[in-house]
Design a protein around this motif. Sequence first.
Motif, short mmCIF file in Angstrom:
data_model
loop_
_atom_site.label_atom_id
_atom_site.label_comp_id
_atom_site.label_asym_id
_atom_site.label_seq_id
_atom_site.Cartn_x
_atom_site.Cartn_y
_atom_site.Cartn_z
N GLU A 54 15.77 35.18 63.32
CA GLU A 54 16.36 36.27 64.10
C GLU A 54 17.67 36.73 63.46
O GLU A 54 17.98 37.92 63.44
CB GLU A 54 16.57 35.84 65.56
CG GLU A 54 16.91 36.98 66.49
CD GLU A 54 15.89 38.13 66.46
OE1 GLU A 54 16.34 39.30 66.50
OE2 GLU A 54 14.67 37.88 66.39
N ASP A 55 18.46 35.80 62.95
CA ASP A 55 19.70 36.16 62.26
C ASP A 55 19.42 37.03 61.04
O ASP A 55 20.15 37.98 60.76
CB ASP A 55 20.48 34.91 61.84
CG ASP A 55 21.14 34.22 63.03
OD1 ASP A 55 21.27 34.86 64.11
OD2 ASP A 55 21.55 33.05 62.87
N GLU A 56 18.39 36.69 60.28
CA GLU A 56 18.03 37.49 59.11
C GLU A 56 17.57 38.89 59.52
O GLU A 56 17.92 39.89 58.88
CB GLU A 56 16.93 36.79 58.30
CG GLU A 56 17.44 35.55 57.59
CD GLU A 56 16.32 34.72 56.98
OE1 GLU A 56 16.58 34.08 55.94
OE2 GLU A 56 15.19 34.70 57.53
N ARG A 57 16.82 38.98 60.62
CA ARG A 57 16.39 40.29 61.13
C ARG A 57 17.60 41.13 61.55
O ARG A 57 17.69 42.31 61.25
CB ARG A 57 15.45 40.13 62.31
CG ARG A 57 14.05 39.80 61.95
CD ARG A 57 13.14 39.87 63.19
NE ARG A 57 11.81 39.46 62.85
CZ ARG A 57 11.37 38.21 62.90
NH1 ARG A 57 12.15 37.24 63.31
NH2 ARG A 57 10.13 37.92 62.56
N ARG A 58 18.52 40.49 62.26
CA ARG A 58 19.73 41.20 62.72
C ARG A 58 20.57 41.68 61.53
O ARG A 58 21.06 42.80 61.53
CB ARG A 58 20.57 40.30 63.62
CG ARG A 58 20.42 40.62 65.09
CD ARG A 58 21.49 39.94 65.95
NE ARG A 58 21.64 38.51 65.71
CZ ARG A 58 20.89 37.58 66.27
NH1 ARG A 58 19.94 37.91 67.11
NH2 ARG A 58 21.10 36.30 66.01
N ALA A 59 20.74 40.83 60.53
CA ALA A 59 21.52 41.22 59.35
C ALA A 59 20.88 42.42 58.65
O ALA A 59 21.57 43.34 58.22
CB ALA A 59 21.64 40.04 58.38
#
Length: 150
Positions: free
Chosen positions: A39-44
């Motif tokens: 999810e962090d990679e998607r947000r970034a």
Amino acid sequence: MPPQQPLLRLPEEWAIWEDVPDAAIRWRLQLRGKEGLTEDERRASEVWRKDVRNVRIASFALCPPPHNPPQSSELLLRRAQLVLAWTLHFYIHISPNFRPKIPAGPLAFPLLPITLLYDWGFSSLPDRHGNPTLPTISKLDANTLLIGTR
């Protein structure tokens, strides 16, 4: 290979175009097809894509600095084309959907005239001695007409 070594960066007044792919590399953004994308990679990725669409970048792309436009040098054109094409490619491949809308101001508009400079041809008959004739404006055509215009 071109006879001259490519530029490593555009001049300072064009730094905003260089900043966009630099951020993608620095943030280690991942392609949407990566297995186990967090999810962090998607947000970034979405933050980066939002930055690309940012009004500040769009305004700059549509109104480049008049004192040093990229058309002033073939080396600048090559670097500008590379940076914009890389940004477009990455913008598409980190998008969460498979048909992202390409932002016109920051990507499509500035890339089109640069790309067209390397996408031309002309047809003419040789002169009466069999020598090729030089291109003229009235004989120039774009080779790839993706948007249906001449």
